[in-house]
Design a protein around this motif. Sequence first.
Motif, PDB file in Angstrom:
ATOM      1  N   PRO A 153       0.788  -1.244   0.000  1.00  0.00           N
ATOM      2  CA  PRO A 153       0.000   0.000   0.000  1.00  0.00           C
ATOM      3  C   PRO A 153       0.817   1.290   0.000  1.00  0.00           C
ATOM      4  O   PRO A 153       0.497   2.213  -0.760  1.00  0.00           O
ATOM      5  N   ALA A 154       1.863   1.361   0.813  1.00  0.00           N
ATOM      6  CA  ALA A 154       2.648   2.596   0.873  1.00  0.00           C
ATOM      7  C   ALA A 154       3.344   2.869  -0.456  1.00  0.00           C
ATOM      8  O   ALA A 154       3.395   4.013  -0.933  1.00  0.00           O
ATOM      9  N   ARG A 155       3.877   1.827  -1.063  1.00  0.00           N
ATOM     10  CA  ARG A 155       4.565   1.968  -2.348  1.00  0.00           C
ATOM     11  C   ARG A 155       3.565   2.350  -3.439  1.00  0.00           C
ATOM     12  O   ARG A 155       3.845   3.205  -4.293  1.00  0.00           O
ATOM     13  N   LYS A 156       2.408   1.731  -3.417  1.00  0.00           N
ATOM     14  CA  LYS A 156       1.380   2.053  -4.410  1.00  0.00           C
ATOM     15  C   LYS A 156       0.985   3.525  -4.303  1.00  0.00           C
ATOM     16  O   LYS A 156       0.834   4.210  -5.327  1.00  0.00           O
ATOM     17  N   ALA A 157       0.831   4.011  -3.084  1.00  0.00           N
ATOM     18  CA  ALA A 157       0.475   5.418  -2.883  1.00  0.00           C
ATOM     19  C   ALA A 157       1.555   6.345  -3.425  1.00  0.00           C
ATOM     20  O   ALA A 157       1.256   7.373  -4.051  1.00  0.00           O
ATOM     21  N   GLU A 158       2.819   6.002  -3.202  1.00  0.00           N
ATOM     22  CA  GLU A 158       3.922   6.822  -3.720  1.00  0.00           C
ATOM     23  C   GLU A 158       3.886   6.900  -5.242  1.00  0.00           C
ATOM     24  O   GLU A 158       4.063   7.977  -5.828  1.00  0.00           O
TER      25      GLU A 158
END
Length: 309
Positions: free
Chosen positions: A74-79
């Motif tokens: 999730p964090a990488r996708k948001a970035e």
Amino acid sequence: MQRWRGYDAAPGGWGRSVVTIGVFDGVHKGHQATIGHTVARARELGVQSVVVTFDPHPAEVVRPGSHPAVLTEPARKAELIEALGVDVLCVVPFTPEFSRVPAEQFVHDVLVEHLHAALVVVGSNFRFGHRAAGDVALLEQLGRTFGFGVEGGPLVAEDGTVFSSTYIRSCVDAGDVGAAAAALGRPHRLEGVVVRGDQRGRELGFPTANLLCHRYAAVPADGVYAARLIRRGQREPLLAAVSVGTNPTFSGRERRVEAYALDFSGDLYGERLALDFVAHLRGQVRYDSIEPLIAQMNQDVERTRRALA
């Protein structure tokens, strides 16, 4: 980029928007084209661009135990989504209750009442609502009723292959990290925390970082890879030879991801690292003694340098 947990986080007085909807795992070239079109149309209309995605993956809720391998956490996708210029990322908790919302109610509650969609951008295979009963034709019909337009996001293909998350997972699963990178527009990334292993690599002169990854992470097929190792707070990545597998020479059973960072002598225990897989070097081999294994590892290091030069 604003980040909302749930569509009801939309503030009062929220104006019109251009919305795209999907899981967007991998944020691959096809996703980039759809999201990029959403951002461009929002700017043309002078409104906000919104990406609606879901957590957890809908498949795990609808068919427990069928969670696909995850290409981007999730964090990488948001970035990655933020880097495309999106104004708002709205992550909708995908619960059993939400999975039962009829298609018409989904459009009314999410797109009309909360996001005030002026335009919705989706792929030609877009499905929504309970039992995925809604399709693009229904969305267009509801758009005429509620006053929003619908546009198709462009499909991205190469040599007849349409890029999709399923296709990229199959590439990663086969160890074809080059094909995965071509579809993603960047190397496939694996993230995790460095934990203590058997210390066997240190004894052989090749101390490795044993990466504990997310349970659903898309781990490449067993073998040896050239990768770039990214540490938080460090601008330059390290070169790394990465072994994925069970260490058959030592009769291992537990599948592991172990990275040997070239030209590095520090301590990585406890750090959260990322590995960008650039090239598959060879398959996993069982050796009858230590000497040929060490000779092969030296060759792996040199091949890693050449692959990442």
